[in-house]
Design a protein around this motif. Structure first.
Motif, PDB file in Angstrom:
ATOM      1  N   UNK A 154       1.137  -0.404  -0.298  1.00  0.00           N
ATOM      2  CA  UNK A 154       0.022  -0.364   0.108  1.00  0.00           C
ATOM      3  C   UNK A 154       0.661   1.696   0.090  1.00  0.00           C
ATOM      4  N   UNK A 155       1.993   1.489   0.671  1.00  0.00           N
ATOM      5  CA  UNK A 155       2.891   2.804   1.406  1.00  0.00           C
ATOM      6  C   UNK A 155       3.445   2.386  -0.705  1.00  0.00           C
ATOM      7  N   UNK A 156       3.859   1.304  -1.345  1.00  0.00           N
ATOM      8  CA  UNK A 156       4.407   1.677  -2.715  1.00  0.00           C
ATOM      9  C   UNK A 156       3.817   1.972  -3.646  1.00  0.00           C
ATOM     10  N   UNK A 157       2.327   1.741  -3.760  1.00  0.00           N
ATOM     11  CA  UNK A 157       1.749   2.554  -4.682  1.00  0.00           C
ATOM     12  C   UNK A 157       1.315   3.583  -3.651  1.00  0.00           C
ATOM     13  N   UNK A 158       1.354   4.141  -3.148  1.00  0.00           N
ATOM     14  CA  UNK A 158       0.729   5.534  -2.817  1.00  0.00           C
ATOM     15  C   UNK A 158       1.654   6.318  -3.129  1.00  0.00           C
ATOM     16  N   UNK A 159       3.092   5.800  -3.189  1.00  0.00           N
ATOM     17  CA  UNK A 159       4.481   6.313  -3.320  1.00  0.00           C
ATOM     18  C   UNK A 159       4.498   6.717  -4.548  1.00  0.00           C
ATOM     19  N   UNK A 215      -5.501  11.325  -0.718  1.00  0.00           N
ATOM     20  CA  UNK A 215      -6.617  10.842  -2.078  1.00  0.00           C
ATOM     21  C   UNK A 215      -7.806  10.083  -1.729  1.00  0.00           C
ATOM     22  N   UNK A 216      -7.312   9.418  -0.804  1.00  0.00           N
ATOM     23  CA  UNK A 216      -7.964   7.547   0.097  1.00  0.00           C
ATOM     24  C   UNK A 216      -9.552   8.965   0.209  1.00  0.00           C
ATOM     25  N   UNK A 217      -9.476   9.627   1.574  1.00  0.00           N
ATOM     26  CA  UNK A 217     -10.380  10.661   1.986  1.00  0.00           C
ATOM     27  C   UNK A 217     -10.856  11.470   1.256  1.00  0.00           C
ATOM     28  N   UNK A 218     -10.221  11.945  -0.545  1.00  0.00           N
ATOM     29  CA  UNK A 218     -10.804  12.262  -1.989  1.00  0.00           C
ATOM     30  C   UNK A 218     -11.926  11.948  -2.494  1.00  0.00           C
ATOM     31  N   UNK A 219     -10.982  10.422  -2.464  1.00  0.00           N
ATOM     32  CA  UNK A 219     -12.243   9.449  -3.618  1.00  0.00           C
ATOM     33  C   UNK A 219     -13.421   8.916  -2.898  1.00  0.00           C
ATOM     34  N   UNK A 220     -13.420   8.589  -1.523  1.00  0.00           N
ATOM     35  CA  UNK A 220     -14.175   8.506  -0.471  1.00  0.00           C
ATOM     36  C   UNK A 220     -15.630   9.435  -0.650  1.00  0.00           C
ATOM     37  N   UNK A 221     -15.063  10.927  -0.542  1.00  0.00           N
ATOM     38  CA  UNK A 221     -16.238  11.653  -0.396  1.00  0.00           C
ATOM     39  C   UNK A 221     -16.863  12.062  -2.165  1.00  0.00           C
ATOM     40  N   UNK A 222     -15.580  11.930  -2.698  1.00  0.00           N
ATOM     41  CA  UNK A 222     -16.449  12.006  -4.228  1.00  0.00           C
ATOM     42  C   UNK A 222     -17.278  12.234  -4.311  1.00  0.00           C
ATOM     43  N   UNK A 223     -18.720  12.732  -4.615  1.00  0.00           N
ATOM     44  CA  UNK A 223     -20.024  12.358  -5.616  1.00  0.00           C
ATOM     45  C   UNK A 223     -19.916  11.393  -6.456  1.00  0.00           C
ATOM     46  N   UNK A 236      -5.574  15.853  -3.600  1.00  0.00           N
ATOM     47  CA  UNK A 236      -4.401  16.501  -2.683  1.00  0.00           C
ATOM     48  C   UNK A 236      -3.349  15.762  -2.963  1.00  0.00           C
ATOM     49  N   UNK A 237      -2.042  16.358  -2.929  1.00  0.00           N
ATOM     50  CA  UNK A 237      -0.547  15.577  -3.413  1.00  0.00           C
ATOM     51  C   UNK A 237      -0.205  14.616  -2.303  1.00  0.00           C
ATOM     52  N   UNK A 238      -0.810  14.894  -0.495  1.00  0.00           N
ATOM     53  CA  UNK A 238       0.177  13.716   0.301  1.00  0.00           C
ATOM     54  C   UNK A 238      -0.592  11.791  -0.239  1.00  0.00           C
ATOM     55  N   UNK A 239       0.789  11.813   0.146  1.00  0.00           N
ATOM     56  CA  UNK A 239       1.098  10.733   0.578  1.00  0.00           C
ATOM     57  C   UNK A 239      -0.998   9.538   0.376  1.00  0.00           C
ATOM     58  N   UNK A 240      -1.669   9.575   1.784  1.00  0.00           N
ATOM     59  CA  UNK A 240      -3.519   8.428   1.604  1.00  0.00           C
ATOM     60  C   UNK A 240      -3.933  10.192   1.272  1.00  0.00           C
TER      61      UNK A 240
END
Length: 125
Positions: A36-41, A73-81, A67-71
């Motif tokens: 997971x960390x490798x994918x995010x990197x 993007x997960x929250x941004x995709x989860x909240x996306x309509x 977002x440019x942070x490592x994780x």
């Protein structure tokens, strides 16, 4: 032993010992976490590969900036309509994300039931 929970007994029968189970579980958790960390990197540093529609100029509905942070993007995709996902990524991605959300909801519900049953089995007569 009558006081041993059924799931623990099953795990002991499958692995041979509690130490064996914990060894396999911890090894799997470390490998999964590393992937997971490798994918995010890679996602942060290889945007042309992981976000090709964002790089194209003539896309009718480009995906929103994540977002440019490592994780982050997960929250941004989860909240996306759903309309944004449908326009920018397509129906297959929308169905896949809804399936993942359903699986997570089922997992948490089954986990609660399993914990209740393990507790009843452990402390019941």
């Amino acid at each position: 032993n009558a006081s041993t929970p059924a799931i623990l007994t099953m795990l002991l029968l499958l692995t041979g010992s509690l130490e064996g189970f914990l060894s396999v579980f911890s090894t799997s958790a470390v490998i999964a976490g590393s992937l997971v960390v490798l994918f995010c990197w890679f996602r942060m540093h290889r945007t042309r590969f992981f976000m090709p529609r964002r790089e194209l100029l003539n896309v009718e509905h480009p995906p929103p900036k994540l977002p440019e942070s490592m994780f982050g993007w997960l929250f941004a995709v989860w909240r996306m309509d759903e309309q944004t996902i449908l326009r920018s990524a397509g129906l297959d991605v929308l169905v896949y994300l809804r399936f993942i959300a359903l699986c997570l909801k089922l997992f948490w519900n089954f986990l609660l039931v399993a914990l209740a049953l393990i507790t009843i089995n452990k402390f019941g007569e």
